[in-house]
Design a protein around this motif. Sequence first.
Motif, short mmCIF file in Angstrom:
data_model
loop_
_atom_site.label_atom_id
_atom_site.label_comp_id
_atom_site.label_asym_id
_atom_site.label_seq_id
_atom_site.Cartn_x
_atom_site.Cartn_y
_atom_site.Cartn_z
N SER A 252 0.83 -1.21 0.00
CA SER A 252 0.00 0.00 0.00
C SER A 252 0.87 1.25 0.00
O SER A 252 0.49 2.28 -0.58
N VAL A 253 2.04 1.18 0.61
CA VAL A 253 2.97 2.31 0.57
C VAL A 253 3.57 2.42 -0.82
O VAL A 253 3.56 3.50 -1.43
N ILE A 254 4.07 1.32 -1.34
CA ILE A 254 4.72 1.32 -2.65
C ILE A 254 3.76 1.75 -3.76
O ILE A 254 4.16 2.42 -4.71
N ASN A 255 2.50 1.39 -3.63
CA ASN A 255 1.50 1.71 -4.66
C ASN A 255 0.83 3.06 -4.46
O ASN A 255 -0.10 3.40 -5.18
N SER A 256 1.30 3.85 -3.51
CA SER A 256 0.70 5.17 -3.30
C SER A 256 1.03 6.10 -4.47
O SER A 256 2.05 5.92 -5.14
N ASN A 257 0.19 7.07 -4.68
CA ASN A 257 0.45 7.99 -5.79
C ASN A 257 1.70 8.83 -5.54
O ASN A 257 2.36 9.26 -6.47
#
Length: 182
Positions: A21-26
């Motif tokens: 979820s961190v890595i895929n944040s905008n």
Amino acid sequence: MVSIVITTKNAEEFIVDCIKSVINSNYIKAGGNFEIILVDNYSADKTVEIAKSLGAKTFLKGPERSAQRNYGVEQSAGEIVGILDADMILSETVISECVEIFENNENIKALYIPEKIFGKGFFNKVRNFERSFYNTTVIDGLRFFRREDFLKIGGFDTSLYAAEDWDLDRRMKTAGGGDSNY
């Protein structure tokens, strides 16, 4: 730079979703400078190996969550620090929204992040229903900080066995003048 500190103990069931979820944040997708720091309390499962495979800097520290969080912040390089539990999943925009608030408001020292509890069990449903009645209270807990301000107040009080997040909130309010977002 934004440093995300995640504390764990036998969290292999949750850690992939949390880190992704961190890595895929905008914020990250747009090229934002970041690091993920995992501070593990000597897990007996594969939490640390999984975190390393996803690019997290990993450390071992105990005896409990407050000490782990403080150590993670001490190891961090970011001006802004987010502290997560292993079972948390960030929305895609939360990091960029926090960065924007800090950049546009130099007097803000810390931010609440509203939390939703997911899960199919009765207790999870009750907790999520309860949370629908309040926002930006000490029950929510501060999650994003200016690193320097967190360190200035000494981080979490490691002598407390409970309510350490409420204590941190109180001390941050005192240091920041008592605003709802400090």
